[in-house]
Design a protein around this motif. Structure first.
Motif, mmCIF file in Angstrom:
data_model
loop_
_atom_site.group_PDB
_atom_site.id
_atom_site.type_symbol
_atom_site.label_atom_id
_atom_site.label_comp_id
_atom_site.label_asym_id
_atom_site.label_seq_id
_atom_site.Cartn_x
_atom_site.Cartn_y
_atom_site.Cartn_z
ATOM 1 N N ARG A 49 -17.929 -5.255 45.358
ATOM 2 C CA ARG A 49 -16.463 -5.056 45.396
ATOM 3 C C ARG A 49 -16.167 -3.725 44.673
ATOM 4 N NH1 ARG A 49 -15.493 -9.609 43.963
ATOM 5 N NH2 ARG A 49 -15.404 -9.276 41.924
ATOM 6 N N ALA A 50 -16.864 -3.618 43.403
ATOM 7 C CA ALA A 50 -16.666 -2.294 42.717
ATOM 8 C C ALA A 50 -16.955 -1.084 43.387
ATOM 9 C CB ALA A 50 -17.434 -2.325 41.461
ATOM 10 N N ALA A 51 -18.326 -1.243 44.070
ATOM 11 C CA ALA A 51 -18.953 0.008 44.796
ATOM 12 C C ALA A 51 -17.925 0.207 46.039
ATOM 13 C CB ALA A 51 -20.325 -0.390 45.395
ATOM 14 N N ALA A 52 -17.516 -0.856 46.700
ATOM 15 C CA ALA A 52 -16.652 -0.599 47.720
ATOM 16 C C ALA A 52 -15.381 -0.111 47.439
ATOM 17 C CB ALA A 52 -16.534 -1.935 48.567
ATOM 18 N N THR A 53 -14.869 -0.533 46.271
ATOM 19 C CA THR A 53 -13.558 -0.137 45.669
ATOM 20 C C THR A 53 -13.653 1.442 45.383
ATOM 21 O OG1 THR A 53 -12.813 -2.313 44.904
ATOM 22 C CG2 THR A 53 -11.784 -0.241 44.024
ATOM 23 N N ARG A 54 -14.841 1.855 44.854
ATOM 24 C CA ARG A 54 -14.787 3.397 44.373
ATOM 25 C C ARG A 54 -14.674 4.071 45.534
ATOM 26 N NH1 ARG A 54 -19.702 6.483 40.825
ATOM 27 N NH2 ARG A 54 -18.281 8.082 40.566
ATOM 28 N N ILE A 55 -15.527 3.683 46.618
ATOM 29 C CA ILE A 55 -15.627 4.472 47.971
ATOM 30 C C ILE A 55 -14.333 4.417 48.455
ATOM 31 C CG2 ILE A 55 -16.354 4.207 50.299
ATOM 32 C CD1 ILE A 55 -18.883 3.344 49.362
ATOM 33 N N GLU A 56 -13.568 3.347 48.611
ATOM 34 C CA GLU A 56 -12.209 3.630 48.930
ATOM 35 C C GLU A 56 -11.238 4.210 48.243
ATOM 36 O OE1 GLU A 56 -9.817 -0.099 50.744
ATOM 37 O OE2 GLU A 56 -9.728 -0.219 48.853
ATOM 38 N N SER A 57 -11.274 4.475 46.994
ATOM 39 C CA SER A 57 -10.755 5.432 46.247
ATOM 40 C C SER A 57 -10.713 6.984 46.181
ATOM 41 C CB SER A 57 -10.847 5.337 44.876
ATOM 42 O OG SER A 57 -12.190 5.660 44.348
ATOM 43 N N VAL A 58 -11.884 7.256 47.042
ATOM 44 C CA VAL A 58 -12.074 8.689 47.260
ATOM 45 C C VAL A 58 -11.949 8.995 48.756
ATOM 46 C CG1 VAL A 58 -13.560 9.171 45.478
ATOM 47 C CG2 VAL A 58 -14.524 8.381 47.371
ATOM 48 N N SER A 59 -12.243 7.681 49.624
ATOM 49 C CA SER A 59 -11.949 7.882 51.113
ATOM 50 C C SER A 59 -10.525 7.884 51.560
ATOM 51 C CB SER A 59 -13.120 6.868 51.826
ATOM 52 O OG SER A 59 -13.026 6.935 53.038
ATOM 53 N N GLY A 60 -9.953 6.966 50.977
ATOM 54 C CA GLY A 60 -8.522 6.780 51.468
ATOM 55 C C GLY A 60 -8.381 5.372 52.082
ATOM 56 N N THR A 61 -7.270 4.795 52.038
ATOM 57 C CA THR A 61 -6.882 3.417 52.538
ATOM 58 C C THR A 61 -6.014 3.490 53.873
ATOM 59 O OG1 THR A 61 -4.918 3.284 51.316
ATOM 60 C CG2 THR A 61 -6.857 2.444 50.273
ATOM 61 N N ALA A 62 -5.841 4.695 54.483
ATOM 62 C CA ALA A 62 -5.057 4.580 55.705
ATOM 63 C C ALA A 62 -6.040 4.207 56.770
ATOM 64 C CB ALA A 62 -4.820 6.086 56.120
ATOM 65 N N LYS A 63 -5.044 3.371 57.660
ATOM 66 C CA LYS A 63 -5.835 2.835 58.743
ATOM 67 C C LYS A 63 -6.488 3.962 59.831
ATOM 68 C CE LYS A 63 -2.676 -1.190 59.248
ATOM 69 N NZ LYS A 63 -1.740 -1.784 59.901
ATOM 70 N N ALA A 64 -7.387 3.549 60.300
ATOM 71 C CA ALA A 64 -8.207 4.195 61.266
ATOM 72 C C ALA A 64 -7.319 4.490 62.361
ATOM 73 C CB ALA A 64 -9.501 3.471 61.850
ATOM 74 N N ARG A 65 -7.601 5.804 62.897
ATOM 75 C CA ARG A 65 -6.412 6.014 63.955
ATOM 76 C C ARG A 65 -7.257 7.075 64.940
ATOM 77 N NH1 ARG A 65 -4.358 10.068 60.310
ATOM 78 N NH2 ARG A 65 -3.809 8.171 59.100
ATOM 79 N N SER A 66 -6.399 7.568 66.196
ATOM 80 C CA SER A 66 -7.233 8.243 67.106
ATOM 81 C C SER A 66 -6.204 9.476 67.294
ATOM 82 C CB SER A 66 -7.377 7.618 68.373
ATOM 83 O OG SER A 66 -6.224 7.017 68.866
ATOM 84 N N LEU A 67 -6.580 10.438 68.126
ATOM 85 C CA LEU A 67 -5.833 11.705 68.095
ATOM 86 C C LEU A 67 -4.733 11.381 68.989
ATOM 87 C CD1 LEU A 67 -8.448 14.672 68.292
ATOM 88 C CD2 LEU A 67 -6.823 13.985 66.589
ATOM 89 N N ALA A 68 -3.480 11.705 68.872
ATOM 90 C CA ALA A 68 -2.337 11.712 69.713
ATOM 91 C C ALA A 68 -2.421 12.552 70.869
ATOM 92 C CB ALA A 68 -1.060 12.264 68.786
ATOM 93 N N PRO A 69 -2.287 11.945 72.110
ATOM 94 C CA PRO A 69 -2.307 12.709 73.300
ATOM 95 C C PRO A 69 -1.507 14.000 73.288
ATOM 96 C CG PRO A 69 -2.377 10.385 73.851
ATOM 97 C CD PRO A 69 -1.935 10.545 72.365
ATOM 98 N N ALA A 70 -0.210 13.744 72.865
ATOM 99 C CA ALA A 70 0.677 15.189 72.772
ATOM 100 C C ALA A 70 0.071 16.135 71.791
ATOM 101 C CB ALA A 70 1.965 14.592 72.064
ATOM 102 N N ARG A 71 -0.756 15.797 70.697
ATOM 103 C CA ARG A 71 -1.305 16.950 69.989
ATOM 104 C C ARG A 71 -2.385 17.677 70.696
ATOM 105 N NH1 ARG A 71 0.935 19.636 67.027
ATOM 106 N NH2 ARG A 71 1.912 18.003 65.532
ATOM 107 N N ILE A 72 -3.199 16.814 71.558
ATOM 108 C CA ILE A 72 -4.014 17.215 72.099
ATOM 109 C C ILE A 72 -3.828 18.228 73.471
ATOM 110 C CG2 ILE A 72 -6.073 16.754 73.740
ATOM 111 C CD1 ILE A 72 -6.753 14.386 72.230
ATOM 112 N N GLU A 73 -2.675 17.874 73.942
ATOM 113 C CA GLU A 73 -1.891 18.477 74.959
ATOM 114 C C GLU A 73 -1.359 19.846 74.646
ATOM 115 O OE1 GLU A 73 1.530 17.983 78.232
ATOM 116 O OE2 GLU A 73 0.958 16.241 76.950
ATOM 117 N N ALA A 74 -0.743 19.915 73.430
ATOM 118 C CA ALA A 74 -0.162 21.117 72.844
ATOM 119 C C ALA A 74 -1.394 22.087 72.650
ATOM 120 C CB ALA A 74 0.550 20.639 71.296
ATOM 121 N N LEU A 75 -2.524 21.459 72.068
ATOM 122 C CA LEU A 75 -3.610 22.281 71.782
ATOM 123 C C LEU A 75 -4.288 22.985 73.176
ATOM 124 C CD1 LEU A 75 -5.961 23.545 70.072
ATOM 125 C CD2 LEU A 75 -7.089 21.544 70.431
ATOM 126 N N ASP A 76 -4.294 22.269 74.287
ATOM 127 C CA ASP A 76 -4.609 22.655 75.532
ATOM 128 C C ASP A 76 -3.625 23.608 76.010
ATOM 129 O OD1 ASP A 76 -6.761 21.025 75.277
ATOM 130 O OD2 ASP A 76 -6.076 19.447 76.761
#
Length: 541
Positions: free
Chosen positions: A265-292
């Motif tokens: 728990r301590a090791a995972a919490t320390r990783i989480e503190s530097v990695s962040g707690t935001a949910k996993a996500r994927s790239l927004a299609p609109a953002r990819i389209e704007a780049l294209d």
């Protein structure tokens, strides 16, 4: 590694932490991942050893009465105390129940000469078996001037299932133990007990307030639930209470599990503190389209599409126009060939690997591409820890230098579909040439009739009152010009359709390059982040 039996759940958590560390790679600070990797190794090693034994480490500073507490618990004079204590960096071990303990002691790194079994020949007394399964360790002084001593303490503190911290009334607030050990172990309150030794030397009216002060300091360390026992190893006060605390944890067989869970728990919490707690996500299609879109503009797709429309119109008008004048359009330069596009099978021989001559991107277009790349990276990394934001930003531009050549090659390799005329245009071409032949035949016939003076008599066939030679001449010219004018409308529609098709194909080619050089590297980082989050969720629940 998967652990079976009663440790399956812990094995799943260990695997989760290992997966998180593996997925993080070198993106997170090395000290964080190395610590987590050490936890995985220690936890896995401990689970493979005796589950019937509980390792209890007794730790303290010089003069705290640590060794006398050890002797009081064992009932044997195993550890020298005071001035008689030898200068050694080894811990002393006393084992209740030798079966299965040998491998555990080897894993702990305790030499045989420092091992004693409570049921050995040194102890023939019959007494309670409450501590059966205990491996009691007397650790070196953690504040020793000998570096080897506190290195050994650090090592065994990481390996022990349970820790008993012995404090001295004179030095119980010493920062050395609070900052170095107690605060970093704030997630391990379930496997710790604190002993205030030499309580007999404290005036009776101050004993309770001193214990309360120790409890206050522990709460400040993040350990409000750790029991504090006032003890006098010399007089035996509190020894039974301490033995009871140890026995309870041994009887419940929970100390080993609790220690491993706390470490994970301590090791995972320390990783989480530097990695962040935001949910996993994927790239927004609109953002990819704007780049294209930005890349397509910078690569010259609108210029090429315009050239496709003009080239299609030019070629189709040449095919469907009145042949007498349509050959003049052949003198005009072909818009696509000027760009080194659609050169047919000789393209590579003429220009190398499908290189184009599309005008270079302007400063405004390049700035737009840079803006869209940054926006994509910022959108992807929003809410993530700084290491991930840096890695995603780095991934987004890791192959940016290859974009120019890759886009140029992709556009040059794209089939623009303009080298094939529509079927109807081919039919019109045949008809136009038939009309020209008719007009030429009529012209020759008319000239011959004029020369013979028979153009106006009835010897020549007539169509609608007009001599056939004149009808052929006039009809061929008028119908040819009429067909050409009508076909211009059809040609314009065909050119627009061909341009739209070329636009789709070119943008698809640009999108492939964009995905390979910008989007895919960013998605790989997001996939790694998702794997870290998934691994941590297996540890933290």
């Amino acid at each position: 590694m998967i652990f079976k039996g009663d440790a399956t759940d812990i094995g799943e958590r260990i695997d989760g932490l290992a997966a998180a560390v593996s997925a993080a790679g070198d993106r997170l600070p090395s000290d964080v991942t190395e610590e987590a990797r050490g936890v995985v190794d220690r936890a896995g090693g401990r689970l493979r050893l005796s589950a019937d034994h509980t390792v209890v480490g007794i730790a303290g500073a010089t003069g705290s009465g640590k060794s006398s507490t050890f002797n009081a618990l064992t009932g044997l004079e195993l550890s020298a105390v005071g001035v008689r204590r030898p200068t050694t960096s080894w811990a002393t071990a006393c084992v209740w129940g030798a079966d299965g303990a040998r491998e555990l002691l080897e894993w702990l790194g305790i030499p045989e000469r420092h091992q004693t079994t409570r049921d050995s020949m040194l102890d023939t007394r019959r007494e309670s078996n409450a501590l059966d399964g205990v491996v009691l360790l007397d650790l070196p002084d953690h504040d020793s001037t000998e570096v080897a001593h506190h290195l050994e303490v650090d090592r065994l503190v990481e390996l022990a299932d349970m820790l008993v911290w012995v404090l001295d009334p004179q030095k119980y607030a010493d920062a050395a133990i609070h900052d170095r050990y107690l605060q970093p172990l704030r997630d391990h309150s379930e496997v710790m007990v604190v002993v205030l030794n030499h309580i007999d030397e404290v005036p009776e009216e101050r004993r309770e307030s001193m214990i309360e002060d120790v409890e206050r300091l522990l709460a400040a360390d993040g350990l409000p639930d750790v029991p504090v026992i006032g003890l006098s190893a010399k007089l035996g006060w509190g020894v039974e209470e301490l033995r009871g605390q140890i026995a309870d944890r041994v009887a419940g067989k929970r100390a080993t599990r609790s220690r491993i869970e706390a470490d994970l728990r301590a090791a995972a919490t320390r990783i989480e503190s530097v990695s962040g707690t935001a949910k996993a996500r994927s790239l927004a299609p609109a953002r990819i389209e704007a780049l294209d879109d930005a890349l397509a503009e910078a690569a010259g797709v609108p210029t090429i599409v315009d050239a496709v429309q003009r080239a299609t119109a030019q070629r189709a008008n040449r095919a469907t126009g009145w042949p007498i004048v349509s050959w003049l359009s052949g003198l005009k330069p072909d818009p696509l060939k000027r760009l080194h596009l659609d050169l047919g099978s000789s393209a590579k021989e003429l220009t190398g690997r499908a290189r184009t001559s599309v005008p270079e991107a302007t400063a405004v277009q390049r700035a737009r591409v840079d803006t869209e790349v940054r926006a994509l990276a910022d959108d992807a990394s929003a809410g993530l820890g700084e290491p991930w934001r840096e890695s995603i930003r780095g991934a987004s531009v890791s192959r940016i230098g290859d974009l120019g050549d890759a886009l140029d090659g992709a556009l040059g390799d794209t089939d623009l579909g303009v080298d094939r005329l529509p079927v109807w245009a081919g039919v019109v071409r045949v008809v136009q040439w038939l009309l020209i032949l008719a007009a030429v035949g009529g012209l020759v016939w008319t000239v011959a009739a004029l020369a013979s003076g028979g153009l106006g008599d009835d010897s020549l066939p007539h169509v609608v009152g007009v001599a056939l030679p004149l009808a052929l001449l006039i009809g061929g010219v008028v119908l040819g010009i009429g067909f050409a004018l009508v076909c211009r409308v059809l040609v314009a529609g065909t050119a627009r359709r061909r341009a739209a098709q070329a636009d789709d194909r070119l943008r698809a080619a640009v999108s492939e390059v964009s995905h390979e050089l910008v989007v895919a590297p960013v998605e790989a980082e997001l996939t790694a982040y998702s794997a870290v989050r998934a691994g941590l969720s297996r540890v933290l629940g």
